[in-house]
Motif scaffolding. Structure first.
Motif, PDB file in Angstrom:
ATOM      1  N   SER A 177       3.353  -5.005 -15.834  1.00  0.00           N
ATOM      2  CA  SER A 177       3.102  -3.801 -15.045  1.00  0.00           C
ATOM      3  C   SER A 177       4.230  -2.806 -15.281  1.00  0.00           C
ATOM      4  O   SER A 177       5.291  -3.167 -15.783  1.00  0.00           O
ATOM      5  N   PHE A 181       0.819  -1.212   0.000  1.00  0.00           N
ATOM      6  CA  PHE A 181       0.000   0.000   0.000  1.00  0.00           C
ATOM      7  C   PHE A 181       0.855   1.265   0.000  1.00  0.00           C
ATOM      8  O   PHE A 181       0.563   2.229  -0.715  1.00  0.00           O
ATOM      9  N   ALA A 220      -4.874  -0.728  -7.627  1.00  0.00           N
ATOM     10  CA  ALA A 220      -6.047  -0.955  -8.484  1.00  0.00           C
ATOM     11  C   ALA A 220      -5.668  -1.649  -9.785  1.00  0.00           C
ATOM     12  O   ALA A 220      -6.517  -2.277 -10.428  1.00  0.00           O
ATOM     13  N   THR A 221      -4.393  -1.563 -10.173  1.00  0.00           N
ATOM     14  CA  THR A 221      -3.936  -2.215 -11.399  1.00  0.00           C
ATOM     15  C   THR A 221      -4.161  -3.718 -11.354  1.00  0.00           C
ATOM     16  O   THR A 221      -4.320  -4.367 -12.389  1.00  0.00           O
ATOM     17  N   ASN A 245       1.547   6.512  -4.161  1.00  0.00           N
ATOM     18  CA  ASN A 245       0.358   6.444  -5.010  1.00  0.00           C
ATOM     19  C   ASN A 245      -0.427   5.173  -4.694  1.00  0.00           C
ATOM     20  O   ASN A 245      -0.183   4.110  -5.291  1.00  0.00           O
ATOM     21  N   PRO A 246      -1.387   5.239  -3.783  1.00  0.00           N
ATOM     22  CA  PRO A 246      -2.147   4.043  -3.396  1.00  0.00           C
ATOM     23  C   PRO A 246      -2.987   3.466  -4.524  1.00  0.00           C
ATOM     24  O   PRO A 246      -3.423   2.318  -4.451  1.00  0.00           O
ATOM     25  N   GLN A 247      -3.223   4.239  -5.589  1.00  0.00           N
ATOM     26  CA  GLN A 247      -4.032   3.756  -6.703  1.00  0.00           C
ATOM     27  C   GLN A 247      -3.311   2.690  -7.529  1.00  0.00           C
ATOM     28  O   GLN A 247      -3.936   2.018  -8.366  1.00  0.00           O
ATOM     29  N   VAL A 248      -2.001   2.509  -7.275  1.00  0.00           N
ATOM     30  CA  VAL A 248      -1.247   1.472  -7.980  1.00  0.00           C
ATOM     31  C   VAL A 248      -1.892   0.105  -7.781  1.00  0.00           C
ATOM     32  O   VAL A 248      -1.966  -0.716  -8.704  1.00  0.00           O
ATOM     33  N   SER A 258       5.316  -3.049  -5.761  1.00  0.00           N
ATOM     34  CA  SER A 258       4.046  -2.987  -5.038  1.00  0.00           C
ATOM     35  C   SER A 258       3.082  -4.069  -5.507  1.00  0.00           C
ATOM     36  O   SER A 258       2.413  -4.723  -4.697  1.00  0.00           O
ATOM     37  N   GLN A 287       6.056   0.211 -10.632  1.00  0.00           N
ATOM     38  CA  GLN A 287       4.943  -0.337  -9.851  1.00  0.00           C
ATOM     39  C   GLN A 287       5.123  -1.819  -9.541  1.00  0.00           C
ATOM     40  O   GLN A 287       4.352  -2.391  -8.764  1.00  0.00           O
ATOM     41  N   TRP A 345      -6.689  -5.208 -10.655  1.00  0.00           N
ATOM     42  CA  TRP A 345      -8.022  -5.509 -11.202  1.00  0.00           C
ATOM     43  C   TRP A 345      -8.218  -4.937 -12.604  1.00  0.00           C
ATOM     44  O   TRP A 345      -8.862  -5.557 -13.434  1.00  0.00           O
ATOM     45  N   THR A 346      -7.663  -3.768 -12.888  1.00  0.00           N
ATOM     46  CA  THR A 346      -7.915  -3.116 -14.170  1.00  0.00           C
ATOM     47  C   THR A 346      -7.062  -3.668 -15.299  1.00  0.00           C
ATOM     48  O   THR A 346      -7.440  -3.569 -16.469  1.00  0.00           O
TER      49      THR A 346
END
Length: 392
Positions: free
Chosen positions: A331, A64, A199-200, A194-197, A338, A335, A202-203
């Protein structure tokens, strides 16, 4: 550069072996601890699953906050391994199976999240085209480290305290050794938190399928590693004296786990040529079949059980490296640390359940049914790899 690469990778692999020797120390010394104290089946399982639970918490924190991508991973590795060794050392002054011993295993697992996935971040920085081999070599080191306590327990006999001290000191030395490792030319640093990393996971469909295959793999892996010694001993005891059965089971567990380490290196070389998803698929087909074979031959000739379990051990681990390499391949470089760490967090969260319930289910339904049930994981993983192959 070639000399620097060889030196750094060699030091990293030695550090990984030493650090990950902490993982299964409680499983390796459990038979001797049981002789010394009355430990309930629930607490026996908790000594192993506590490591998994701690690892999940630690891995989620590392993933995270992007620690392996934002900071020097060598320092994270070193600090984590040294502290894990010191925490594990407290087992020698804790009552076997006590709450303090279980908590020590939990915090050891949490700290190992700074060793295994962070080690992967370091190793993928040393190559791209041979990444399957590089991660395979690291998984081989992890596997040998996991098998090491069984060898020490076999050599030390009933003196389980000596085994605990030996692996604890090895982890401390391994952590210090990592400080001598250099970072590779493909090492990438994330510019900011960047906590949105996450989400990768799933996306990105390719990353998602690699995660799915990894979860199927983890369904069987740690349940097998943690309990194959006890399962083998139970099987052997049906045809030989108990003391001989326990000794042969210890040899079986060490051989099966250690053999998987060598297989990880060799299959890593093959994966870089024919494809990582293909190698993972083949490995899971063999490991799932071995689980079924172990169930069908349970209580049969000892030599047959030994051979099947060793084949299982050889095939159960090589796919792990390929799942991590697939995540790294698909990826962004900054990233990868993570996402690989988050992958391991999800996988080990699953093992908390499998490791904890395996001996309980074996008591209720018998080992053959439980061993057969472990084949469900590879089946799920094979489906994920077939889908991934269709889009690569």
């Amino acid at each position: 550069m070639p000399n620097s690469r060889f030196r750094s990778l060699s030091l990293l692999l030695l550090a990984e072996v030493a650090g990950m020797s902490l993982w299964f120390v409680s499983s390796a010394i459990l038979p001797d601890m049981i002789r010394e104290a009355d430990i309930s089946s629930l607490r026996q399982a908790a000594l192993s699953s506590g490591v998994q639970a701690g690892f999940v918490v630690g891995a989620l924190v590392v993933a995270f906050f992007g620690l392996a991508d934002r900071f020097d991973p060598r320092r994270i590795f070193a600090l984590s391994a040294v502290l894990a060794g010191l925490v594990n050392l407290s087992l020698v002054v804790s009552a076997p199976g006590s709450t303090s011993a279980i908590m020590a295993r939990f915090f050891t697992g949490a700290l190992l999240a700074g060793v295994y996935p962070v080690g992967m971040k370091i190793v993928v920085g040393w190559g791209r085209k041979d990444r399957g081999f590089l991660v395979g070599a690291l998984i081989a080191a992890l596997t040998l480290g996991s098998a090491f306590p069984h060898l020490l327990a076999l050599a030390g006999g009933a003196n389980w305290h000596g085994t605990v001290v030996a692996v604890s000191l090895a982890a401390v030395l391994g952590g210090l050794l990592c400080l001598l490792v250099s970072l590779g030319p493909y090492h990438a640093v994330a510019p900011r938190f960047n906590p949105q990393v996450i989400a990768t996971a799933w996306t990105n469909r390719r990353v998602r399928l690699a995660y799915a295959g990894y979860l199927g793999h983890m369904w069987e892996l740690y349940a097998m590693w943690a309990w194959i010694g006890l399962a083998s001993a139970t099987s052997y005891a049906l045809t030989m004296p108990e003391d001989q059965a326990v000794r042969l089971a210890t040899i079986t567990a060490f051989t099966a786990i250690a053999a998987g380490g060598l297989a990880s290196v060799l299959t890593g070389l093959v994966a870089d040529r024919i494809g990582k998803a293909e190698v993972a698929l083949i490995a899971m087909l063999v490991s799932g079949s071995s689980a079924l074979a172990a169930a069908l031959t349970f209580g049969g000739p000892a030599w047959l059980t030994f051979v099947i379990v060793v084949i299982w051990g050889i095939s159960i681990i090589p796919d792990s490296a390929q799942f991590s390499a697939l995540v790294a391949d698909h990826s962004a470089p900054e990233q990868a640390g993570s996402l690989m760490t988050f992958q391991t967090a999800l996988g080990f969260a699953l093992t908390i359940v499998t490791v904890q319930v395996t001996p309980m289910l074996a008591t209720a339904f018998g080992w053959p049914l439980v061993l057969a049930g472990l084949a469900l994981g590879p089946l799920f993983g094979c489906v994920a790899m077939l889908r991934l192959r269709s889009i690569l």
